[in-house]
Write an enzyme that holds these catalytic residues in place. Structure first.
Site, PDB file in Angstrom:
ATOM      1  N   ASP A 174     -66.918  19.368-136.893  1.00 21.50           N
ATOM      2  CA  ASP A 174     -68.776  19.456-136.391  1.00 21.50           C
ATOM      3  C   ASP A 174     -68.535  20.234-134.945  1.00 21.50           C
ATOM      4  O   ASP A 174     -69.573  20.211-134.037  1.00 21.50           O
ATOM      5  CB  ASP A 174     -69.496  18.229-136.608  1.00 21.50           C
ATOM      6  CG  ASP A 174     -69.561  17.451-138.163  1.00 21.50           C
ATOM      7  OD1 ASP A 174     -69.980  18.498-139.549  1.00 21.50           O
ATOM      8  OD2 ASP A 174     -69.140  16.460-138.325  1.00 21.50           O
ATOM      9  N   ASP A 175     -67.962  19.763-134.262  1.00 25.19           N
ATOM     10  CA  ASP A 175     -67.817  20.811-132.849  1.00 25.19           C
ATOM     11  C   ASP A 175     -67.736  22.216-132.891  1.00 25.19           C
ATOM     12  O   ASP A 175     -67.164  22.518-133.253  1.00 25.19           O
ATOM     13  CB  ASP A 175     -65.621  21.018-132.604  1.00 25.19           C
ATOM     14  CG  ASP A 175     -66.120  20.858-131.167  1.00 25.19           C
ATOM     15  OD1 ASP A 175     -66.453  19.670-130.115  1.00 25.19           O
ATOM     16  OD2 ASP A 175     -65.646  21.843-130.672  1.00 25.19           O
ATOM     17  N   LEU A 176     -68.722  22.380-131.800  1.00 22.51           N
ATOM     18  CA  LEU A 176     -69.057  23.434-131.790  1.00 22.51           C
ATOM     19  C   LEU A 176     -68.600  24.639-132.062  1.00 22.51           C
ATOM     20  O   LEU A 176     -68.557  25.787-131.833  1.00 22.51           O
ATOM     21  CB  LEU A 176     -70.855  23.536-131.303  1.00 22.51           C
ATOM     22  CG  LEU A 176     -70.944  25.177-131.096  1.00 22.51           C
ATOM     23  CD1 LEU A 176     -71.645  25.726-132.365  1.00 22.51           C
ATOM     24  CD2 LEU A 176     -72.176  25.448-129.853  1.00 22.51           C
ATOM     25  N   TRP A 216     -60.788  26.477-129.903  1.00 25.09           N
ATOM     26  CA  TRP A 216     -61.157  26.450-128.561  1.00 25.09           C
ATOM     27  C   TRP A 216     -61.229  27.591-127.798  1.00 25.09           C
ATOM     28  O   TRP A 216     -61.945  28.469-127.807  1.00 25.09           O
ATOM     29  CB  TRP A 216     -60.852  25.181-127.539  1.00 25.09           C
ATOM     30  CG  TRP A 216     -62.243  23.937-128.511  1.00 25.09           C
ATOM     31  CD1 TRP A 216     -63.662  23.771-128.772  1.00 25.09           C
ATOM     32  CD2 TRP A 216     -60.900  22.679-129.122  1.00 25.09           C
ATOM     33  NE1 TRP A 216     -63.569  22.617-129.274  1.00 25.09           N
ATOM     34  CE2 TRP A 216     -62.487  22.050-129.332  1.00 25.09           C
ATOM     35  CE3 TRP A 216     -59.814  21.960-128.624  1.00 25.09           C
ATOM     36  CZ2 TRP A 216     -62.079  20.749-130.549  1.00 25.09           C
ATOM     37  CZ3 TRP A 216     -59.507  20.378-129.158  1.00 25.09           C
ATOM     38  CH2 TRP A 216     -60.444  19.569-129.879  1.00 25.09           C
TER      39      TRP A 216
END
Length: 222
Positions: A174-176, A216
Site C-alpha cells: 500500500d506504499d505509494l 522506491w
C-alpha cells in the site's frame, strides 16, 4: 578433462541486516529481468539499519513524523526530546508523566499527544518488545503487537521492519512509492492494485524488502 567446481560464496555479513544484500540482488535479477534492469541501473543496495533506537523510540519518532514534512517533523521532535534533556530521548515513564499541555506546546497535535501517551502506557505494560525480543518474533507477530498502539498502522510497522530491523521479506503493497515504482517499472498506465504487486512479488521471495527498496529508487528516478 577435470571440471573445477567453485565453492559457494559465504553470505556477506552486514551489520543490522538479516540477509546478504548481494545475494538478494542476484536472486532478484535472476527471478525478474525487469527488476534486474533496475538493479543494474541503480547500483548497490545501500539499505542499512541505523545503530541504536529502541522500538519505543522508533515508534515515537514515526508518530511525530506522520503527515508532516521532514523539516517540520525534525523541529517538533527536537522540541519534544529537549523537554527531557539531558536524557538523549524520553523514556516511557517520563513521557507518561508529562502534562498534555506541555507536549502540545512542543508542537504535537492533540491526536499525536494521545498516541505517544498510549505508546508509553503500552511500553510500560510490556506490549512493546525490546530490540532483542523483537528479533525473536516473526514479522506478522510484530505487526499484531505494535498495531494495537494508537496511531500505529501496518505501514508504520512495515517501515520499522525494513529500515530498523533489517527484515528481508517485507512487501508494503500500500506504499505509494512502491506502487509508483512498480507502475513505472512495468509500464502501467495506472497505479497497480495491491493484488497485482503481490502476485508479481511471489518471484521476489525471500527478498521482497530489497525489491521494495529498488522500486522506491525507480519511483524517484528522473
Amino acid at each position: 578433462m577435470a571440471i573445477t567446481v567453485q565453492p559457494a560464496r559465504a553470505p556477506r555479513r552486514v551489520r543490522g541486516l538479516g540477509y546478504d544484500p548481494d545475494q538478494a540482488c542476484a536472486h532478484l535479477a535472476a527471478a525478474d529481468p525487469v527488476l534486474g534492469e533496475i538493479i543494474q541501473r541503480t547500483g548497490t543496495c545501500v539499505l542499512r539499519p541505523p545503530p541504536g533506537h529502541s522500538l519505543f523510540d522508533a515508534l515515537l519518532r514515526s508518530i511525530v513524523y506522520q503527515q508532516l514534512s521532514g523539516k517540520a517533523a525534525d523541529t517538533i521532535l527536537s522540541r519534544v526530546v529537549g523537554l527531557y534533556a539531558p536524557a538523549p530521548t524520553p523514556d516511557p515513564a517520563a513521557l507518561l508523566a508529562t502534562a498534555d499541555a506541555v507536549l502540545r506546546s512542543a508542537g504535537l497535535s492533540g491526536n499525536k499527544t494521545a498516541a505517544i501517551k498510549d505508546l508509553a502506557r503500552r511500553a510500560l505494560a510490556g506490549t512493546i518488545p525490546t530490540l532483542a525480543q523483537a528479533r525473536e518474533l516473526r514479522d506478522d507477530e510484530l505487526v499484531e503487537r505494535l498495531t494495537v498502539v494508537r496511531g500505529v498502522g501496518r505501514w508504520t510497522v512495515e517501515m520499522l521492519l525494513i529500515f530498523r530491523l533489517g527484515r528481508p521479506d517485507v512487501l508494503p503493497v500500500d506504499d505509494l512509492g512502491v506502487r509508483k515504482g512498480f507502475q513505472r517499472a512495468y509500464g502501467m498506465r495506472r497505479l497497480p492494485a495491491a493484488v497485482t504487486i503481490t502476485r508479481r512479488a511471489e518471484r521476489w521471495r525471500p527478498y521482497r524488502s530489497v525489491a521494495s527498496w529498488y522500486l522506491w529508487r525507480e519511483a524517484e528516478r528522473r
